[in-house]
Design a protein around this motif. Sequence first.
Motif, short mmCIF file in Angstrom:
data_model
loop_
_atom_site.label_atom_id
_atom_site.label_comp_id
_atom_site.label_asym_id
_atom_site.label_seq_id
_atom_site.Cartn_x
_atom_site.Cartn_y
_atom_site.Cartn_z
N ASN B 2 -8.81 -14.17 -4.15
CA ASN B 2 -8.47 -15.56 -4.48
C ASN B 2 -8.59 -15.98 -5.95
N LYS B 4 -7.34 -18.38 -9.11
CA LYS B 4 -6.65 -19.60 -9.48
C LYS B 4 -6.28 -19.46 -10.94
N ARG B 38 -0.97 -1.35 -8.15
CA ARG B 38 0.12 -2.02 -7.43
C ARG B 38 -0.42 -3.01 -6.40
N GLU B 39 -1.46 -2.58 -5.70
CA GLU B 39 -2.06 -3.48 -4.70
C GLU B 39 -2.59 -4.76 -5.35
N ALA B 41 -1.78 -6.03 -8.07
CA ALA B 41 -0.66 -6.84 -8.56
C ALA B 41 -0.05 -7.65 -7.41
N MET B 42 0.11 -7.01 -6.28
CA MET B 42 0.63 -7.69 -5.09
C MET B 42 -0.27 -8.87 -4.71
N GLU B 43 -1.53 -8.54 -4.51
CA GLU B 43 -2.51 -9.56 -4.10
C GLU B 43 -2.47 -10.79 -4.98
N THR B 44 -2.45 -10.55 -6.28
CA THR B 44 -2.53 -11.68 -7.21
C THR B 44 -1.15 -12.20 -7.60
N LYS B 45 -0.12 -11.61 -6.99
CA LYS B 45 1.25 -12.06 -7.26
C LYS B 45 1.60 -11.99 -8.74
N VAL B 46 1.26 -10.88 -9.30
CA VAL B 46 1.45 -10.67 -10.73
C VAL B 46 2.22 -9.37 -10.90
N ASN B 47 2.90 -9.24 -12.00
CA ASN B 47 3.64 -8.00 -12.26
C ASN B 47 2.67 -6.85 -12.51
#
Lengths: 121, 121
Positions: B2, B4, B38-39, B41-47
Amino acid sequence: MNFKFDNNTPIYIQLVEQIKIHIISGHFGVGERLPSVRELAMETKVNPNTMQKALLELEDLKLIYTERTNGKFVTTDTDLILRYKKQYADELSKNFLLSMKSIGYDEKQALEYLKELKGDK
Amino acid sequence: MNFKFDNNTPIYIQLVEQIKIHIISGHFGVGERLPSVRELAMETKVNPNTMQKALLELEDLKLIYTERTNGKFVTTDTDLILRYKKQYADELSKNFLLSMKSIGYDEKQALEYLKELKGDK
DNA sequence: ATTATTGTATTAATCAAATAATACAGCGGG
DNA sequence: CCCGCTGTATTATTTGATTAATACAATAAT
């Protein structure tokens, strides 16, 4: 006007913050006329447009107002300034406690930490 | 995980900070394997590139280390982690006192403010 | 009335952060 | 052996902050 910029936040945001502090703290007095956009930009070594952008935001916050061809002035609404001061102190305090909590210090421990820090010097 | 994000600081800087906190606080345990670039990046919605940049900085700080084809791990140097924790708490505390001072609260008043805040809730 | 100073507006150029889309190299398990 | 997972590298594009160079309108002072 001694500003210290940190490179990781947009300058205009930092300008808003710093000038806000100058007003909240009374360093810029109630109703006082600010230096001109150009002067402020010179002093802080910032582009006039950037300063203008910051001042626009401060005007949105009602912390300053403009007399079109005369200059910009600190609001005369002392209550408003006081509200901003309290809001700011609240933010600082809550953020401090939250951040301390995030690394494992509860409120009591955070307070202890501050007290020890005072003793150190 | 999580996160922010605040829009006013570069994301990779915020990532460094947040992961650092996860390590300092023990949320990421000593020696623990991190999720893959990669994970994360996915989790945090970042490249992925942005995440990679953040992880590189954390490696410079010695807070994580890399096993080339296996993954990245939290350092096993508990002393180092502790030093970072203290350093971070110090920074938070000093910055808090400085900021409060800049709007007109001395150290004593800043402490009072915190105590009142606790009482409020 | 002219001049200097105010805020404001406009347009282009620059620069860094972030995204995107790939590709490569090494290791381990089925 | 090969597939899938690691980290890593590369190149192009997009987006937003900042700078830059002006121009204009309104007022106050000379």
